[in-house]
Design a protein around this motif. Structure first.
Motif, PDB file in Angstrom:
ATOM      1  N   LEU A  74      -2.145   5.784   7.008  1.00 30.97           N
ATOM      2  CA  LEU A  74      -1.497   5.041   8.090  1.00 30.97           C
ATOM      3  C   LEU A  74      -0.758   3.828   7.554  1.00 30.97           C
ATOM      4  CD1 LEU A  74      -4.037   5.201  11.042  1.00 30.97           C
ATOM      5  CD2 LEU A  74      -1.943   6.510  10.704  1.00 30.97           C
ATOM      6  N   HIS A  75      -1.276   3.245   6.497  1.00 29.57           N
ATOM      7  CA  HIS A  75      -0.613   2.083   5.907  1.00 29.57           C
ATOM      8  C   HIS A  75       0.739   2.472   5.305  1.00 29.57           C
ATOM      9  CE1 HIS A  75      -0.212  -1.837   4.075  1.00 29.57           C
ATOM     10  NE2 HIS A  75       0.056  -1.253   2.921  1.00 29.57           N
ATOM     11  N   THR A  76       0.790   3.562   4.542  1.00 30.34           N
ATOM     12  CA  THR A  76       2.070   3.970   3.940  1.00 30.34           C
ATOM     13  C   THR A  76       3.068   4.396   5.015  1.00 30.34           C
ATOM     14  OG1 THR A  76       1.310   6.250   3.552  1.00 30.34           O
ATOM     15  CG2 THR A  76       1.015   4.661   1.758  1.00 30.34           C
ATOM     16  N   ILE A  77       2.583   5.064   6.048  1.00 29.15           N
ATOM     17  CA  ILE A  77       3.475   5.480   7.140  1.00 29.15           C
ATOM     18  C   ILE A  77       3.988   4.256   7.885  1.00 29.15           C
ATOM     19  CG2 ILE A  77       3.620   6.749   9.322  1.00 29.15           C
ATOM     20  CD1 ILE A  77       1.430   8.628   8.143  1.00 29.15           C
ATOM     21  N   SER A  78       3.096   3.279   8.122  1.00 29.20           N
ATOM     22  CA  SER A  78       3.484   2.048   8.802  1.00 29.20           C
ATOM     23  C   SER A  78       4.563   1.309   8.021  1.00 29.20           C
ATOM     24  CB  SER A  78       2.254   1.153   8.978  1.00 29.20           C
ATOM     25  OG  SER A  78       2.628  -0.072   9.549  1.00 29.20           O
ATOM     26  N   ASP A  79       4.404   1.224   6.710  1.00 26.79           N
ATOM     27  CA  ASP A  79       5.419   0.565   5.878  1.00 26.79           C
ATOM     28  C   ASP A  79       6.729   1.330   5.883  1.00 26.79           C
ATOM     29  OD1 ASP A  79       3.645  -1.426   5.243  1.00 26.79           O
ATOM     30  OD2 ASP A  79       3.174  -0.645   3.241  1.00 26.79           O
ATOM     31  N   LYS A  80       6.643   2.642   5.741  1.00 27.51           N
ATOM     32  CA  LYS A  80       7.850   3.459   5.662  1.00 27.51           C
ATOM     33  C   LYS A  80       8.623   3.436   6.979  1.00 27.51           C
ATOM     34  CE  LYS A  80       7.174   7.890   5.149  1.00 27.51           C
ATOM     35  NZ  LYS A  80       7.065   9.274   4.684  1.00 27.51           N
ATOM     36  N   CYS A  81       7.906   3.438   8.088  1.00 30.41           N
ATOM     37  CA  CYS A  81       8.551   3.552   9.402  1.00 30.41           C
ATOM     38  C   CYS A  81       8.679   2.221  10.136  1.00 30.41           C
ATOM     39  CB  CYS A  81       7.767   4.532  10.261  1.00 30.41           C
ATOM     40  SG  CYS A  81       7.692   6.184   9.566  1.00 30.41           S
ATOM     41  N   ASN A  82       8.210   1.137   9.532  1.00 25.11           N
ATOM     42  CA  ASN A  82       8.277  -0.182  10.145  1.00 25.11           C
ATOM     43  C   ASN A  82       7.611  -0.199  11.519  1.00 25.11           C
ATOM     44  OD1 ASN A  82       8.885  -2.897  10.222  1.00 25.11           O
ATOM     45  ND2 ASN A  82      10.906  -2.583  11.093  1.00 25.11           N
ATOM     46  N   ASP A  83       6.420   0.404  11.589  1.00 25.81           N
ATOM     47  CA  ASP A  83       5.650   0.420  12.833  1.00 25.81           C
ATOM     48  C   ASP A  83       4.232  -0.079  12.538  1.00 25.81           C
ATOM     49  OD1 ASP A  83       4.424   0.820  15.239  1.00 25.81           O
ATOM     50  OD2 ASP A  83       4.800   2.975  15.333  1.00 25.81           O
ATOM     51  N   PRO A  84       3.977  -1.386  12.744  1.00 21.59           N
ATOM     52  CA  PRO A  84       2.654  -1.930  12.420  1.00 21.59           C
ATOM     53  C   PRO A  84       1.574  -1.593  13.455  1.00 21.59           C
ATOM     54  CG  PRO A  84       4.083  -3.657  13.241  1.00 21.59           C
ATOM     55  CD  PRO A  84       4.925  -2.413  13.144  1.00 21.59           C
ATOM     56  N   PHE A  85       1.939  -0.952  14.560  1.00 24.56           N
ATOM     57  CA  PHE A  85       0.978  -0.703  15.634  1.00 24.56           C
ATOM     58  C   PHE A  85       0.735   0.783  15.866  1.00 24.56           C
ATOM     59  CE2 PHE A  85       3.212  -4.683  16.556  1.00 24.56           C
ATOM     60  CZ  PHE A  85       2.141  -5.565  16.450  1.00 24.56           C
ATOM     61  N   ILE A  86       0.652   1.554  14.788  1.00 25.49           N
ATOM     62  CA  ILE A  86       0.455   2.998  14.923  1.00 25.49           C
ATOM     63  C   ILE A  86      -0.865   3.314  15.613  1.00 25.49           C
ATOM     64  CG2 ILE A  86       0.078   5.146  13.649  1.00 25.49           C
ATOM     65  CD1 ILE A  86       2.111   4.185  11.599  1.00 25.49           C
ATOM     66  N   VAL A  87      -1.945   2.668  15.221  1.00 27.46           N
ATOM     67  CA  VAL A  87      -3.268   2.970  15.787  1.00 27.46           C
ATOM     68  C   VAL A  87      -3.299   2.642  17.274  1.00 27.46           C
ATOM     69  CG1 VAL A  87      -5.733   2.428  15.685  1.00 27.46           C
ATOM     70  CG2 VAL A  87      -4.423   2.666  13.574  1.00 27.46           C
ATOM     71  N   GLU A  88      -2.730   1.509  17.656  1.00 26.44           N
ATOM     72  CA  GLU A  88      -2.731   1.115  19.059  1.00 26.44           C
ATOM     73  C   GLU A  88      -1.929   2.076  19.945  1.00 26.44           C
ATOM     74  OE1 GLU A  88      -2.142  -0.869  16.513  1.00 26.44           O
ATOM     75  OE2 GLU A  88      -3.572  -2.513  16.642  1.00 26.44           O
ATOM     76  N   LYS A  89      -0.884   2.656  19.401  1.00 27.34           N
ATOM     77  CA  LYS A  89      -0.022   3.540  20.193  1.00 27.34           C
ATOM     78  C   LYS A  89      -0.460   4.999  20.143  1.00 27.34           C
ATOM     79  CE  LYS A  89       3.814   0.474  19.434  1.00 27.34           C
ATOM     80  NZ  LYS A  89       4.954   0.205  18.589  1.00 27.34           N
TER      81      LYS A  89
END
Length: 117
Positions: A74-89
């Motif tokens: 999730l961290h690499t995906i968050s960095d790549k996609c500029n989405d820091p709230f993946i878990v919340e969504k």
């Protein structure tokens, strides 16, 4: 006899002229199709990436619906996609450490900068 020979030569020249015209139209059509494809702007393109395990198809890094790939967190995906709230969504993710290839998640990039870089 001489008339038939002249008639045969005329028919042969006519066939060659028709073949030349058809070849010219085919060449023009092929060039037009190539130019049309060269200037086409798609939002979704597939690219082939050669890896140690062979060829595989990849899509752009951050669509709204994202399928987790092998080795991603999730961290690499968050960095790549500029989405820091993946878990919340994504309420279906119960444990952020339990991410596996094929898991489908929703991505909403932050509006502050472009994603994928």
């Amino acid at each position: 006899m001489g008339g038939e020979l002249m008639k045969g030569k005329t028919v042969g020249k006519t066939i060659i002229a028709i073949a030349d015209a058809v070849s010219l139209y085919c060449a023009i059509t092929i060039i037009a199709l190539m130019l049309t494809g060269a200037f086409r702007n798609d939002n979704f393109t597939l690219t082939t990436t050669v890896t140690g395990r062979g060829n595989r198809l990849m899509r752009p890094p951050c669509d709204e619906i994202y399928v987790v790939g092998e080795g991603e967190t999730l961290h690499t995906i968050s960095d790549k996609c500029n989405d820091p709230f993946i878990v919340e969504k994504n309420p279906h993710i119960h444990d952020p450490d339990d991410v596996f290839p094929g898991l489908v998640i929703k991505i909403t990039p932050s509006s502050s900068s472009s994603y994928g870089t």
